[in-house]
Design a protein around this motif. Structure first.
Motif, mmCIF file in Angstrom:
data_model
loop_
_atom_site.group_PDB
_atom_site.id
_atom_site.type_symbol
_atom_site.label_atom_id
_atom_site.label_comp_id
_atom_site.label_asym_id
_atom_site.label_seq_id
_atom_site.Cartn_x
_atom_site.Cartn_y
_atom_site.Cartn_z
ATOM 1 N N VAL A 1 -22.575 -2.508 -8.191
ATOM 2 C CA VAL A 1 -21.122 -2.664 -8.273
ATOM 3 C C VAL A 1 -20.807 -4.031 -7.689
ATOM 4 O O VAL A 1 -20.956 -4.248 -6.484
ATOM 5 N N GLU A 2 -20.414 -4.946 -8.524
ATOM 6 C CA GLU A 2 -20.218 -6.327 -8.081
ATOM 7 C C GLU A 2 -19.196 -6.417 -6.950
ATOM 8 O O GLU A 2 -18.162 -5.750 -6.984
ATOM 9 N N PRO A 3 -19.492 -7.242 -5.913
ATOM 10 C CA PRO A 3 -20.682 -8.085 -5.740
ATOM 11 C C PRO A 3 -21.774 -7.425 -4.901
ATOM 12 O O PRO A 3 -22.594 -8.119 -4.302
ATOM 13 N N GLY A 4 -21.786 -6.089 -4.791
ATOM 14 C CA GLY A 4 -22.745 -5.404 -3.938
ATOM 15 C C GLY A 4 -23.379 -4.216 -4.643
ATOM 16 O O GLY A 4 -23.612 -4.242 -5.863
ATOM 17 N N THR B 1 -15.131 -6.080 -6.516
ATOM 18 C CA THR B 1 -14.225 -6.894 -7.332
ATOM 19 C C THR B 1 -13.444 -6.049 -8.340
ATOM 20 O O THR B 1 -12.334 -6.414 -8.728
ATOM 21 N N ASN B 2 -14.013 -4.935 -8.761
ATOM 22 C CA ASN B 2 -13.355 -4.067 -9.740
ATOM 23 C C ASN B 2 -13.224 -2.674 -9.147
ATOM 24 O O ASN B 2 -14.227 -1.988 -8.934
ATOM 25 N N ILE B 3 -12.006 -2.237 -8.886
ATOM 26 C CA ILE B 3 -11.778 -0.940 -8.265
ATOM 27 C C ILE B 3 -12.191 0.193 -9.190
ATOM 28 O O ILE B 3 -12.621 1.267 -8.726
ATOM 29 N N SER C 1 -2.940 -0.810 -1.519
ATOM 30 C CA SER C 1 -2.583 -1.650 -2.666
ATOM 31 C C SER C 1 -3.805 -1.963 -3.528
ATOM 32 O O SER C 1 -3.695 -2.114 -4.744
ATOM 33 N N PHE C 2 -4.995 -2.017 -2.895
ATOM 34 C CA PHE C 2 -6.221 -2.319 -3.639
ATOM 35 C C PHE C 2 -6.594 -1.182 -4.585
ATOM 36 O O PHE C 2 -6.890 -1.414 -5.764
ATOM 37 N N ILE C 3 -6.573 0.062 -4.094
ATOM 38 C CA ILE C 3 -7.005 1.175 -4.945
ATOM 39 C C ILE C 3 -5.937 1.547 -5.976
ATOM 40 O O ILE C 3 -6.266 2.109 -7.029
ATOM 41 N N LEU C 4 -4.672 1.249 -5.692
ATOM 42 C CA LEU C 4 -3.610 1.553 -6.654
ATOM 43 C C LEU C 4 -3.389 0.421 -7.652
ATOM 44 O O LEU C 4 -2.660 0.593 -8.634
ATOM 45 N N GLY C 5 -3.971 -0.750 -7.397
ATOM 46 C CA GLY C 5 -3.783 -1.883 -8.294
ATOM 47 C C GLY C 5 -2.401 -2.487 -8.212
ATOM 48 O O GLY C 5 -1.883 -2.981 -9.222
ATOM 49 N N THR C 6 -1.789 -2.473 -7.017
ATOM 50 C CA THR C 6 -0.438 -2.999 -6.839
ATOM 51 C C THR C 6 -0.463 -4.273 -5.989
ATOM 52 O O THR C 6 -1.500 -4.663 -5.455
ATOM 53 N N LYS C 7 0.698 -4.892 -5.848
ATOM 54 C CA LYS C 7 0.814 -6.114 -5.055
ATOM 55 C C LYS C 7 0.559 -5.805 -3.579
ATOM 56 O O LYS C 7 0.870 -4.713 -3.096
ATOM 57 N N THR D 1 7.185 -3.940 -13.460
ATOM 58 C CA THR D 1 5.962 -4.692 -13.762
ATOM 59 C C THR D 1 5.588 -5.653 -12.641
ATOM 60 O O THR D 1 4.405 -5.983 -12.477
ATOM 61 N N ALA D 2 6.565 -6.102 -11.850
ATOM 62 C CA ALA D 2 6.270 -7.039 -10.764
ATOM 63 C C ALA D 2 5.514 -6.366 -9.624
ATOM 64 O O ALA D 2 4.942 -7.049 -8.767
ATOM 65 N N HIS D 3 5.506 -5.040 -9.588
ATOM 66 C CA HIS D 3 4.837 -4.308 -8.506
ATOM 67 C C HIS D 3 3.354 -4.076 -8.791
ATOM 68 O O HIS D 3 2.573 -3.852 -7.864
ATOM 69 N N HIS D 4 2.936 -4.164 -10.055
ATOM 70 C CA HIS D 4 1.569 -3.800 -10.442
ATOM 71 C C HIS D 4 0.751 -5.043 -10.769
ATOM 72 O O HIS D 4 1.241 -5.996 -11.392
ATOM 73 N N ASN D 5 -0.512 -4.990 -10.374
ATOM 74 C CA ASN D 5 -1.469 -6.026 -10.741
ATOM 75 C C ASN D 5 -2.332 -5.598 -11.924
ATOM 76 O O ASN D 5 -2.600 -6.386 -12.824
ATOM 77 N N GLN D 6 -2.796 -4.328 -11.898
ATOM 78 C CA GLN D 6 -3.678 -3.829 -12.939
ATOM 79 C C GLN D 6 -3.617 -2.313 -12.970
ATOM 80 O O GLN D 6 -3.102 -1.687 -12.038
ATOM 81 N N ALA D 7 -4.134 -1.729 -14.035
ATOM 82 C CA ALA D 7 -4.246 -0.276 -14.118
ATOM 83 C C ALA D 7 -5.442 0.174 -13.285
ATOM 84 O O ALA D 7 -6.503 -0.449 -13.296
ATOM 85 N N SER D 8 -5.257 1.260 -12.548
ATOM 86 C CA SER D 8 -6.312 1.774 -11.680
ATOM 87 C C SER D 8 -6.804 3.117 -12.193
ATOM 88 O O SER D 8 -6.034 3.945 -12.680
ATOM 89 N N ILE D 9 -8.110 3.352 -12.045
ATOM 90 C CA ILE D 9 -8.701 4.618 -12.473
ATOM 91 C C ILE D 9 -8.216 5.773 -11.613
ATOM 92 O O ILE D 9 -8.355 6.936 -11.986
#
Length: 380
Positions: A138-141, A209-211, A246-252, A295-303
């Motif tokens: 799982v990059e980078p580890g 790098t990818n949640i 915010s990291f696991i939810l893909g938000t700001k 849309t300003a609250h989200h960075n990406q879709a999270s699993i």
């Protein structure tokens, strides 16, 4: 240090001896007598090992070879059964009391001197430690996923409710001061039993790098658990600090303009920082979050969105970082070290406050993991 360690091992071994005194006594009672001490037997027309009839007049009619063979078989079966039972009991005792490998190894050495025990010499053999582990990239580890479902099933013999509530915790842990290598464990706490298990651990130089790659195994396994197991689990909360949330939810992140996870407030830049002015704002809910209306609250879709949870209510903000290590910490620094602060405490007031904190240290309940310390230790 060596003396202290030796005393600790001695106490563990002594505790193990006392705990297995009953096992030793029971083992001695059920060990069969040697064949020479058994009376010779005589069987009637259809001899069966379960129904031997001993008669003094017909002792010579029974074959000594048959009796010796049956006795040897019963001896070996009984000894094997006793060994397996003792090993199982010892394994459960060691896991229950968190016995160290060194203490368990010394205990095994002592027990193997007893003629009634034939236990493994290495603690890893007794505890059935896996010889290999599946490691995924799982990059980078790297990431290791554990069989946590089977551990939960062993812990929960009889469910007390329709659903077993669990809390999920995900956070980063730095391993060394001189290296950027860190752990990101996925932990599960069983609420009713107050037990914590490990779902998986990521290790690498920096966070994943990818949640989605990081959480894919956990999410897929949880969504299929009802088909592969009799357990019915329900996630009551995903507990993380603000950056991990915010990291696991893909938000700001928390210092962005649209970073609030509870309402749609827009931050303002003031005095070299982002501030959030008071006012009335629209609260977020699970439906609006999943549809990404802001849309300003989200960075990406999270699993994590595939889990059957409320992404707003079931992912709370962290009290310790927000209050204890946030506002309260800033206030303490302001009162003790603040420049040009009209409310700054005098040195004798700081000493008096430290004395009062240390006085109540012995009266703090055990539920508090950290006891009061002197104000002089504020920087630590």
């Amino acid at each position: 240090m060596e003396k202290a360690r030796s005393r600790k091992i001695f106490r563990k071994v002594r505790q193990g001896n006392s705990d297995f005194a009953l096992i030793s006594e029971s083992a001695e009672k059920i060990i069969p007598l040697p064949s020479s001490s058994l009376p010779e037997a005589h069987t009637q027309s259809s001899p069966s090992p379960e129904y031997l009839i001993f008669e003094a007049d017909d002792i010579s009619d029974y074959s000594d070879n048959n009796l010796s063979t049956q006795s040897n078989l019963s001896d070996s079966d009984s000894e094997q059964s006793n060994t397996e039972s003792s090993a199982s009991d010892l394994r459960g005792w060691a896991l229950k009391h968190n016995i160290t490998f060194s203490a368990l190894g010394d205990l095994l050495e002592i027990l193997n001197r007893h003629p009634n025990f034939d236990l493994p010499k290495d603690p890893r053999t007794l505890l059935c430690t896996p010889r290999s582990t599946t490691i995924e990239k799982v990059e980078p580890g790297e990431y290791v996923h554990f069989e946590w479902i089977s551990s939960v099933e062993k812990l929960i013999q009889v469910p007390t409710a329709d659903y077993i509530k669990i809390q999920i915790n995900i956070d980063g842990i730095p391993l060394y001061k001189s290296s950027t290598r860190q752990f990101w464990p996925i932990l599960a706490k069983i609420v009713e039993y107050n037990q914590v298990g490990v779902i998986g651990i990521y290790s690498g130089f920096g966070k994943p790098t990818n949640i989605n790659n990081f959480l894919r195994q956990f999410v897929n396994e949880f969504n299929t658990i009802e088909q592969s197991s009799n357990l019915k689990l329900k996630i009551s909360a995903i507990v993380c600090d603000v950056p991990a949330r915010s990291f696991i939810l893909g938000t700001k992140c928390h210092n962005a303009y649209s970073s609030c996870g509870k309402c749609d407030i827009k931050g303002e830049y003031l005095d070299n920082r982002v501030t959030f002015p008071p006012g009335n704002y629209n609260l977020r809910n699970n439906e609006n979050f999943r549809s990404k209306l802001d849309t300003a609250h989200h960075n990406q879709a999270s699993i994590i969105e595939l889990l059957p949870i409320d992404l707003v209510e079931d992912v709370p903000v962290d009290f310790m970082h927000l209050v204890c290590l946030g506002v309260t910490r800033k206030l303490l620094f302001l009162w003790v070290k603040g420049k040009k602060c009209p409310g700054r405490l005098r040195p004798y007031q700081v000493d008096q406050l430290s004395t009062n904190l240390l006085k109540i240290k012995t009266s703090i309940p055990k539920e508090f993991s950290r006891k009061p310390r002197s104000i002089r230790d504020l920087e630590h």
